[in-house]
Design a protein around this motif. Structure first.
Motif, short mmCIF file in Angstrom:
data_model
loop_
_atom_site.label_atom_id
_atom_site.label_comp_id
_atom_site.label_asym_id
_atom_site.label_seq_id
_atom_site.Cartn_x
_atom_site.Cartn_y
_atom_site.Cartn_z
N ILE A 1 76.83 15.97 35.31
CA ILE A 1 78.21 15.50 35.18
C ILE A 1 78.20 14.02 34.81
CG2 ILE A 1 80.44 15.27 36.34
CD1 ILE A 1 79.54 17.51 38.23
N GLY A 2 78.69 13.70 33.65
CA GLY A 2 78.59 12.33 33.14
C GLY A 2 79.29 11.30 33.98
N SER A 3 80.41 11.66 34.62
CA SER A 3 81.18 10.68 35.39
C SER A 3 80.69 10.51 36.81
CB SER A 3 82.65 11.10 35.42
OG SER A 3 82.78 12.39 36.00
N HIS A 4 79.73 11.33 37.22
CA HIS A 4 79.26 11.27 38.61
C HIS A 4 78.19 10.18 38.74
CE1 HIS A 4 78.97 12.89 42.65
NE2 HIS A 4 77.66 12.88 42.55
N ASP A 5 78.36 9.33 39.73
CA ASP A 5 77.44 8.19 39.88
C ASP A 5 77.09 7.99 41.35
OD1 ASP A 5 75.90 6.01 39.21
OD2 ASP A 5 77.58 4.61 39.37
N PRO A 6 76.11 8.73 41.87
CA PRO A 6 75.72 8.60 43.29
C PRO A 6 74.84 7.36 43.49
CG PRO A 6 74.28 10.16 42.22
CD PRO A 6 75.30 9.75 41.18
N PRO A 7 74.63 6.96 44.73
CA PRO A 7 73.71 5.84 45.00
C PRO A 7 72.30 6.16 44.49
CG PRO A 7 74.98 6.41 46.97
CD PRO A 7 75.24 7.49 45.96
N ARG A 8 71.62 5.15 43.99
CA ARG A 8 70.28 5.38 43.45
C ARG A 8 69.27 5.77 44.54
NH1 ARG A 8 73.09 6.02 39.96
NH2 ARG A 8 73.28 4.90 38.00
N LEU B 1 66.95 17.49 30.88
CA LEU B 1 65.51 17.76 30.96
C LEU B 1 64.94 17.44 32.33
CD1 LEU B 1 64.33 16.37 27.48
CD2 LEU B 1 64.70 18.76 28.13
N MET B 2 65.68 16.66 33.12
CA MET B 2 65.24 16.32 34.46
C MET B 2 65.60 17.39 35.50
SD MET B 2 63.57 13.47 34.71
CE MET B 2 63.83 13.00 36.42
N VAL B 3 66.39 18.38 35.10
CA VAL B 3 66.80 19.43 36.03
C VAL B 3 65.60 20.13 36.65
CG1 VAL B 3 67.94 21.68 36.21
CG2 VAL B 3 69.09 19.78 35.05
N PRO B 4 64.57 20.55 35.86
CA PRO B 4 63.40 21.18 36.49
C PRO B 4 62.68 20.28 37.49
CG PRO B 4 63.41 21.59 34.13
CD PRO B 4 64.47 20.57 34.39
N VAL B 5 62.70 18.97 37.25
CA VAL B 5 62.05 18.04 38.18
C VAL B 5 62.75 18.08 39.54
CG1 VAL B 5 61.50 15.62 38.63
CG2 VAL B 5 61.29 16.53 36.31
N ILE C 1 71.74 17.74 45.86
CA ILE C 1 73.03 18.04 45.23
C ILE C 1 73.50 16.85 44.38
CG2 ILE C 1 75.49 18.40 45.69
CD1 ILE C 1 74.65 20.06 48.14
N GLU C 2 73.42 15.66 44.96
CA GLU C 2 73.91 14.46 44.26
C GLU C 2 73.10 14.16 43.02
OE1 GLU C 2 76.64 12.61 44.89
OE2 GLU C 2 77.15 14.13 46.37
N TRP C 3 71.78 14.33 43.09
CA TRP C 3 70.95 14.06 41.92
C TRP C 3 71.25 15.07 40.81
CZ3 TRP C 3 64.88 13.30 41.94
CH2 TRP C 3 64.53 12.66 40.73
N MET C 4 71.43 16.34 41.19
CA MET C 4 71.74 17.36 40.19
C MET C 4 73.10 17.08 39.55
SD MET C 4 70.37 20.05 38.78
CE MET C 4 69.22 20.78 39.94
N ARG C 5 74.08 16.67 40.34
CA ARG C 5 75.38 16.32 39.78
C ARG C 5 75.27 15.13 38.84
NH1 ARG C 5 78.64 16.82 45.51
NH2 ARG C 5 79.32 19.00 45.31
N ASP C 6 74.43 14.18 39.20
CA ASP C 6 74.25 13.00 38.37
C ASP C 6 73.71 13.38 36.99
OD1 ASP C 6 74.20 10.25 37.78
OD2 ASP C 6 72.10 10.09 38.38
N LEU C 7 72.85 14.40 36.93
CA LEU C 7 72.27 14.84 35.67
C LEU C 7 73.25 15.64 34.83
CD1 LEU C 7 68.73 16.01 36.91
CD2 LEU C 7 69.33 13.82 35.87
#
Length: 297
Positions: free
Chosen positions: A259-266, A173-177, A251-257
């Motif tokens: 892909i479950g195993s992806h964990d970029p810096p906050r 649901l955060m993808v549009p954001v 890119i990193e934030w979208m991957r974080d949303l």
């Protein structure tokens, strides 16, 4: 003899004479609030112009609008073979197909918007010289055009992510954001490049090299921390700088949303908000400052 003719020898300047008699240039730059209001009044023109460009763009090809999806998919397939298999970019990356496709689709949106924005003024001089309208309408229309194409691409991306084994979660649901923030950044970047492209004739020749460098520096094909710090042995701050690059942040934030195993810096979340706000405000102001010079000369 008229009043203007009598006053001319005393004024010493046509510009000063015009100001004394309340005359203004036909294409004067309006105040910023007035400019924003005029731009809003032409929102239907902007949307129609963007839509018509999308419809006509692929009208001459057999597959038509399918190329909006096929182009990034074919590029992703080539990059998967080169970077994922041959060069080993998929090592230490879970679900590399979803990882790569997310990076390609998100980066392509910014890349195409920036490239189109750079040509939006220089490529429409006849329209600018014939009609009076806020010039920012053109880079905005080009951004909306790319956003319409992205909407189709994102549908395909979400389907592929599901097919690669990722579960549907509330985080989606955060993808549009993320897309709203990225679109704000793209608008600002497009406005800056539109002004630069209007005066720098060589910009369109340099852009492909700039975009290719940006592509490689944004972690589209590889996990930034793994390659930069673990493999190359570079300092941690180098990876941090790469993460804070706006394209990499989105890119990193979208991957974080997705892909479950992806964990970029906050910090990428803060970077996304910062770049969206800064680029939109600074880009709009920078473009508006030259409003009365577009299409002249």
């Amino acid at each position: 003899m008229s009043e203007l003719e009598n006053a001319a020898p005393e004024s010493g300047s046509l510009a000063e004479l015009a100001r004394r008699h309340g005359l203004r240039p036909a294409i004067a730059r309006p105040r910023l609030p007035v400019y924003v209001r005029r731009l809003w009044e032409r929102r239907h023109f902007i949307l129609t112009y963007a839509t018509s460009r999308n419809v006509s763009k692929y009208s001459g090809s057999a597959l038509g609008q399918l190329w909006q999806v096929l182009t990034p998919l074919l590029n992703a397939a080539i990059y998967y073979v080169m970077f994922g298999l041959i060069l080993g970019g998929s090592k230490n990356v879970d679900n590399y197909p979803a990882f790569l496709l997310t990076g390609m689709f998100v980066f392509t949106y910014t890349q195409r918007t920036a490239t189109a924005g750079a040509k939006s003024i220089s490529g429409n001089l006849s329209l600018i010289r014939a009609l009076h309208f806020p010039r920012a309408s053109l880079p905005l229309a080009y951004t909306i055009q790319e956003l319409q194409q992205l909407a189709i691409s994102m549908g395909v991306l979400l389907l592929i992510v599901l097919l690669t084994g990722e579960p549907l979660t509330w985080f989606w649901l955060m993808v549009p954001v993320v897309l709203v923030l990225q679109t704000s950044f793209n608008i600002g970047a497009g406005l800056v490049l539109a002004r630069l492209g209007a005066s720098m004739r060589d910009l369109n020749q340099l852009l492909p090299f700039i975009m290719r460098t940006w592509l490689y520096a944004s972690g589209v094909f590889f996990a930034i921390h793994d390659k930069v710090v673990n493999s190359a042995g570079l300092p941690e701050w180098v990876a941090t700088v790469m993460y804070l690059n706006p394209a990499a942040s989105y890119i990193e934030w979208m991957r974080d949303l997705l892909i479950g195993s992806h964990d970029p810096p906050r910090t990428v979340w803060v970077s996304c908000v910062f770049w969206a706000v800064f680029a939109l405000i600074a880009g709009f102001w920078y473009f508006w400052r030259a409003e009365d010079r577009y299409g002249r000369g």
